[in-house]
Write a protein that holds these residues in place. Sequence first.
Motif, PDB file in Angstrom:
ATOM      1  N   ASP A  43      23.799 -89.036  19.012  1.00  0.00           N
ATOM      2  CA  ASP A  43      22.556 -88.631  18.354  1.00  0.00           C
ATOM      3  C   ASP A  43      22.797 -87.289  17.657  1.00  0.00           C
ATOM      4  O   ASP A  43      23.094 -86.293  18.314  1.00  0.00           O
ATOM      5  CB  ASP A  43      21.445 -88.498  19.402  1.00  0.00           C
ATOM      6  CG  ASP A  43      20.099 -88.111  18.807  1.00  0.00           C
ATOM      7  OD1 ASP A  43      20.052 -87.698  17.627  1.00  0.00           O
ATOM      8  OD2 ASP A  43      19.095 -88.214  19.526  1.00  0.00           O
ATOM      9  N   GLU A  69      24.508 -94.193  17.595  1.00  0.00           N
ATOM     10  CA  GLU A  69      23.429 -93.788  16.703  1.00  0.00           C
ATOM     11  C   GLU A  69      23.928 -93.031  15.477  1.00  0.00           C
ATOM     12  O   GLU A  69      23.148 -92.648  14.613  1.00  0.00           O
ATOM     13  CB  GLU A  69      22.412 -92.926  17.465  1.00  0.00           C
ATOM     14  CG  GLU A  69      21.509 -93.727  18.379  1.00  0.00           C
ATOM     15  CD  GLU A  69      20.605 -94.692  17.610  1.00  0.00           C
ATOM     16  OE1 GLU A  69      20.129 -94.337  16.531  1.00  0.00           O
ATOM     17  OE2 GLU A  69      20.400 -95.811  18.096  1.00  0.00           O
ATOM     18  N   LYS A 180      19.012 -90.774  13.275  1.00  0.00           N
ATOM     19  CA  LYS A 180      19.570 -91.819  14.120  1.00  0.00           C
ATOM     20  C   LYS A 180      19.561 -93.139  13.353  1.00  0.00           C
ATOM     21  O   LYS A 180      18.630 -93.419  12.585  1.00  0.00           O
ATOM     22  CB  LYS A 180      18.734 -91.947  15.406  1.00  0.00           C
ATOM     23  CG  LYS A 180      18.832 -90.738  16.319  1.00  0.00           C
ATOM     24  CD  LYS A 180      17.837 -90.829  17.455  1.00  0.00           C
ATOM     25  CE  LYS A 180      18.087 -92.026  18.353  1.00  0.00           C
ATOM     26  NZ  LYS A 180      17.064 -92.121  19.423  1.00  0.00           N
TER      27      LYS A 180
END
Length: 355
Positions: A43, A69, A180
Amino acid sequence: MKAYLILEDGSVYEGENVGALREAVSEIVFNTSMTGYLEVMTDPSYAGQAVVMTYPLIGNYGICHEDMESYRPWIDGLIVRELSEVASNFRNEDSIQNFLIKNNIPCICGIDTRDLTKRLREHGTMNGFITVDSSFVVEKILQRIKEYSVKGVVKRTSTKETYILPGKGKRVVLIDFGAKRNIARQLQKRGCEVIVVPCDTKAKEILKLKPDGIMLSNGPGDPKENADIIKEIKKLYDTDIPIFAICLGHQLMALATGANTYKLRYGHRGGNHPVKDLETGRTYISSQNHGYAVDESTLDKNICVPAFVNVNDGTNEGLRYINKKIFTVQYHPEACPGPRDSSYLFDKFIKMMED
């Protein structure tokens, strides 16, 4: 090999190194999620931070690259109680140990993460130093630790070039502040054509793309650092285009319309945070990852009003803008990891564009 975490208050935690041998000075934060360690590591909102996982066993289902992500991990370090040597998962493609080493991420295991988390809760988020060098002298490195700050991370994590994710529905421009992947996935799932643009794209360039809607993404760091971006968001606010903002995007829109933000004592990071919808009274369990919040006392009620509140500490979790097709949330409706209670907000955004 032994590894050490030294905090800016002078406390030292000793554990075992199971990642890269690189030293790292970073902001130390904790995440309470029971699963989703790969999504956490990748992330972009964690750029400039090392993460303490409060769940005691990490790595037991390995690594599945499809769940990332971002194209790479962004954390500066990982701190865990126990790192599993065995991965049990039919989707497993690699061990977490190999993933950490290949991506040059230091990792300490075997320390008392419960004690460390309590310290961060009681004293607030602190900087820390991760090293495998046992000859360190605390007094000599404290100044270096204290001087560290998370800077320039939005530009570092944002895409450098515009790219298009095809769809036959509404055209959405997603401004990437460290987005993301699942935000774009949620829009594509609903048929949208998603045009992802760099964080410093000018408002006039975005308007040339003739979007049906604009998405302001999540991202890392202090929102006030992004003065030039905030000026461009103000120009987008002055249009009639529907806008949906998440996390950092929520904070940037608030700053663009005259409100203020502040740093939380230790932030909200995990998949179990309750937020209350002030219009319906319904409470949702949300996924969160932020260290700053919008100061409700600075809102101009003629511009926007609170829409969601954090049930745990009363901080703002979303805003509804008056006479504008704009709504923003502090938490992550795209989840990954976390509950999917709030995915309906993407449907709300689609309907706003259709109307």
